[in-house]
Write an enzyme that holds these catalytic residues in place. Sequence first.
Site, PDB file in Angstrom:
ATOM      1  N   ASP A   1      23.103  71.945  46.123  1.00 38.66           N
ATOM      2  CA  ASP A   1      23.351  70.746  46.926  1.00 38.66           C
ATOM      3  C   ASP A   1      22.749  69.541  46.200  1.00 38.66           C
ATOM      4  O   ASP A   1      21.791  68.933  46.644  1.00 38.66           O
ATOM      5  CB  ASP A   1      22.697  70.953  48.298  1.00 38.66           C
ATOM      6  CG  ASP A   1      22.745  69.711  49.172  1.00 38.66           C
ATOM      7  OD1 ASP A   1      23.680  68.920  49.009  1.00 38.66           O
ATOM      8  OD2 ASP A   1      21.836  69.544  50.007  1.00 38.66           O
TER       9      ASP A   1
ATOM     10  N   ASP B   1      28.726  68.724  55.767  1.00 36.24           N
ATOM     11  CA  ASP B   1      28.355  68.126  54.477  1.00 36.24           C
ATOM     12  C   ASP B   1      28.913  69.059  53.409  1.00 36.24           C
ATOM     13  O   ASP B   1      28.560  70.247  53.360  1.00 36.24           O
ATOM     14  CB  ASP B   1      26.826  68.005  54.390  1.00 36.24           C
ATOM     15  CG  ASP B   1      26.375  67.340  53.105  1.00 36.24           C
ATOM     16  OD1 ASP B   1      26.869  67.716  52.028  1.00 36.24           O
ATOM     17  OD2 ASP B   1      25.501  66.447  53.165  1.00 36.24           O
TER      18      ASP B   1
ATOM     19  N   GLU C   1      23.944  68.475  61.815  1.00 38.63           N
ATOM     20  CA  GLU C   1      24.309  68.872  60.451  1.00 38.63           C
ATOM     21  C   GLU C   1      23.707  70.211  60.037  1.00 38.63           C
ATOM     22  O   GLU C   1      22.490  70.399  60.040  1.00 38.63           O
ATOM     23  CB  GLU C   1      23.846  67.778  59.476  1.00 38.63           C
ATOM     24  CG  GLU C   1      24.225  68.055  58.024  1.00 38.63           C
ATOM     25  CD  GLU C   1      23.901  66.886  57.107  1.00 38.63           C
ATOM     26  OE1 GLU C   1      23.293  65.891  57.572  1.00 38.63           O
ATOM     27  OE2 GLU C   1      24.252  66.961  55.919  1.00 38.63           O
TER      28      GLU C   1
ATOM     29  N   ASP D   1      27.544  61.087  51.520  1.00 32.03           N
ATOM     30  CA  ASP D   1      26.138  61.478  51.411  1.00 32.03           C
ATOM     31  C   ASP D   1      25.850  61.988  50.011  1.00 32.03           C
ATOM     32  O   ASP D   1      26.091  63.148  49.702  1.00 32.03           O
ATOM     33  CB  ASP D   1      25.793  62.555  52.451  1.00 32.03           C
ATOM     34  CG  ASP D   1      24.301  62.876  52.439  1.00 32.03           C
ATOM     35  OD1 ASP D   1      23.544  62.103  51.841  1.00 32.03           O
ATOM     36  OD2 ASP D   1      23.911  63.906  53.017  1.00 32.03           O
TER      37      ASP D   1
ATOM     38  N   HIS E   1      26.809  71.616  51.418  1.00 34.57           N
ATOM     39  CA  HIS E   1      25.931  72.551  52.118  1.00 34.57           C
ATOM     40  C   HIS E   1      26.465  73.968  52.278  1.00 34.57           C
ATOM     41  O   HIS E   1      26.101  74.660  53.224  1.00 34.57           O
ATOM     42  CB  HIS E   1      25.592  71.995  53.501  1.00 34.57           C
ATOM     43  CG  HIS E   1      24.680  70.813  53.440  1.00 34.57           C
ATOM     44  ND1 HIS E   1      24.093  70.268  54.552  1.00 34.57           N
ATOM     45  CD2 HIS E   1      24.243  70.071  52.395  1.00 34.57           C
ATOM     46  CE1 HIS E   1      23.344  69.231  54.200  1.00 34.57           C
ATOM     47  NE2 HIS E   1      23.435  69.096  52.894  1.00 34.57           N
TER      48      HIS E   1
ATOM     49  N   ASP F   1      23.972  66.616  45.451  1.00 29.42           N
ATOM     50  CA  ASP F   1      24.321  65.270  45.901  1.00 29.42           C
ATOM     51  C   ASP F   1      24.785  64.359  44.773  1.00 29.42           C
ATOM     52  O   ASP F   1      24.356  63.209  44.672  1.00 29.42           O
ATOM     53  CB  ASP F   1      23.155  64.639  46.676  1.00 29.42           C
ATOM     54  CG  ASP F   1      22.940  65.304  48.027  1.00 29.42           C
ATOM     55  OD1 ASP F   1      23.829  65.195  48.880  1.00 29.42           O
ATOM     56  OD2 ASP F   1      21.894  65.960  48.215  1.00 29.42           O
TER      57      ASP F   1
ATOM     58  N   TRP G   1      19.848  65.764  61.210  1.00 28.09           N
ATOM     59  CA  TRP G   1      19.639  66.839  60.235  1.00 28.09           C
ATOM     60  C   TRP G   1      18.149  67.078  60.136  1.00 28.09           C
ATOM     61  O   TRP G   1      17.382  66.137  59.933  1.00 28.09           O
ATOM     62  CB  TRP G   1      20.197  66.486  58.851  1.00 28.09           C
ATOM     63  CG  TRP G   1      19.669  67.434  57.824  1.00 28.09           C
ATOM     64  CD1 TRP G   1      19.964  68.761  57.711  1.00 28.09           C
ATOM     65  CD2 TRP G   1      18.694  67.162  56.799  1.00 28.09           C
ATOM     66  NE1 TRP G   1      19.234  69.335  56.695  1.00 28.09           N
ATOM     67  CE2 TRP G   1      18.457  68.366  56.115  1.00 28.09           C
ATOM     68  CE3 TRP G   1      18.008  66.013  56.406  1.00 28.09           C
ATOM     69  CZ2 TRP G   1      17.556  68.470  55.062  1.00 28.09           C
ATOM     70  CZ3 TRP G   1      17.111  66.115  55.351  1.00 28.09           C
ATOM     71  CH2 TRP G   1      16.897  67.326  54.682  1.00 28.09           C
TER      72      TRP G   1
ATOM     73  N   LYS H   1      23.067  73.366  57.248  1.00 26.61           N
ATOM     74  CA  LYS H   1      22.731  73.405  55.821  1.00 26.61           C
ATOM     75  C   LYS H   1      22.492  74.820  55.333  1.00 26.61           C
ATOM     76  O   LYS H   1      22.126  75.703  56.106  1.00 26.61           O
ATOM     77  CB  LYS H   1      21.493  72.540  55.573  1.00 26.61           C
ATOM     78  CG  LYS H   1      21.206  72.315  54.111  1.00 26.61           C
ATOM     79  CD  LYS H   1      20.298  71.151  53.848  1.00 26.61           C
ATOM     80  CE  LYS H   1      20.079  71.063  52.338  1.00 26.61           C
ATOM     81  NZ  LYS H   1      19.292  69.924  51.935  1.00 26.61           N
TER      82      LYS H   1
ATOM     83  N   HIS I   1      30.073  64.497  55.737  1.00 27.79           N
ATOM     84  CA  HIS I   1      29.223  63.953  54.685  1.00 27.79           C
ATOM     85  C   HIS I   1      29.899  64.368  53.386  1.00 27.79           C
ATOM     86  O   HIS I   1      29.723  65.494  52.927  1.00 27.79           O
ATOM     87  CB  HIS I   1      27.814  64.543  54.751  1.00 27.79           C
ATOM     88  CG  HIS I   1      26.916  63.850  55.719  1.00 27.79           C
ATOM     89  ND1 HIS I   1      25.567  64.069  55.792  1.00 27.79           N
ATOM     90  CD2 HIS I   1      27.187  62.893  56.636  1.00 27.79           C
ATOM     91  CE1 HIS I   1      25.040  63.292  56.725  1.00 27.79           C
ATOM     92  NE2 HIS I   1      26.009  62.579  57.263  1.00 27.79           N
TER      93      HIS I   1
END
Length: 416
Positions: free
Chosen positions: A292, A257, A224, A324, A260, A294, A185, A226, A284
């Site tokens: 995003d 992910d 990855e 993630d 994302h 997380d 990434w 995004k 992820h």
Amino acid sequence: MKEAQILNGYEIAKERYAAIGVDTDKAVAELEKQQISLHCWQTDDVIGFESGEALSGGIQTTGNYPGRARNIDEVRSDLEFVKTLLAGNHRVNLHEIYGDFGGKFVDRDKVGVECFESWVQWAKENNFKLDFNSTSFSHPKSGDLSLSNPDPAIREFWIEHTKRCRRIADAMGKAQNDPCIMNIWVHDGSKDTTVNRKYYREILAESLDEILKEELPGMKTCLEAKLFGIGLESYTVGSMDFFEGYCATRKVIYTLDTGHYEPTENVADKVASLLLFVPELMLHVSRPIRWDSDHVTIMNDPTLELFKELVRADGLKRAHVGLDYFDASINRIGAYIIGTRATQKCILSALLEPLAKLREYEANGQYFQRLALLEEAKTLPFGAVFDYFNWKNNVPVGEEYISCIEQYEKDVTSKR
Ligand code: RNT
Ligand code: ZN
């Protein structure tokens, strides 16, 4: 929970599921085999052991809950403890900045297998498999553009770094007799309106082609995509379209992910398209809140849907499941266990779907029946099956793990 309670609950659940054509023993056995790649960066807020450089590159942790792992021994001890609270055999996902640098500064274009020998040894001793990530963030040469940088010196630096990381992953995979999955990434993007959008993407594609030239049978690379990064809101070089096209044409694993995508996008629906065009998926599993952000993964609709889509598309065996998120506002070990168990719950829930019957209804155009069964499946005694799964694997059942984590906090993390 008492053993008899768990077993009685399971027997009732087993019968109830059998009535709609679902074999709970089979689902439990499949879940036991499902490895989850534990992201090492939840232990220490994505800092690593390189130089303690502040986290940059469009990502951010928030919170300062006490007990962050400060060195390699603490990261390992936390992961070893995490393992005692999880059913199944799992993996540990390392970033390059978590190398064992022996107190020396090893720049990213100089890193080698020797920096990860102690990790390989530790993983072997603790029955973990390793996955890996190149690290382009938190470095003086990161800037806004790394692999897509028009400056050949900067671009070369990151190409060299990423090539070396692939070799490290290859060595890990060979040592563990199981491919190491290496994720790439890069945060590359721009804060404001960008006019040479195609140009940077051309450079990124060229850099990746160069990096992927080397055949390394011990590892698999995944890329990855995004939507945006903090401070890089207007343009992302490695966008969805870029990586969908790149991975499909080069036959590379696509990393999805769940944080994302646009907030109203149905991320789960991507699975059934991607699986037609890319060899495998890396997940992820995360939880975006407005952005995003997380947050710790929980058993919510997007995550449930994601795994249902994978099972419905017969794609679980073509997916590498990793987590993630990085939440520094609550007990970090607790964050691991909540997120991993939530992921397991979502996988189990998908494995317990009465798919044969649902498919039959769909094929016959019986749409009322299909919707009715989907609704009824939501309230089947799923929890009893999950309790049994944990009991069978000798790990705490239900909320029992809360006190285990409190104890570890008292004995270990609160003293840091
Ligand atoms: C960032 C990506 C990436 C990182 C880790 C630390 O938005 O999700 O996967 O979180 O590499
Ligand atoms: Zn990610």
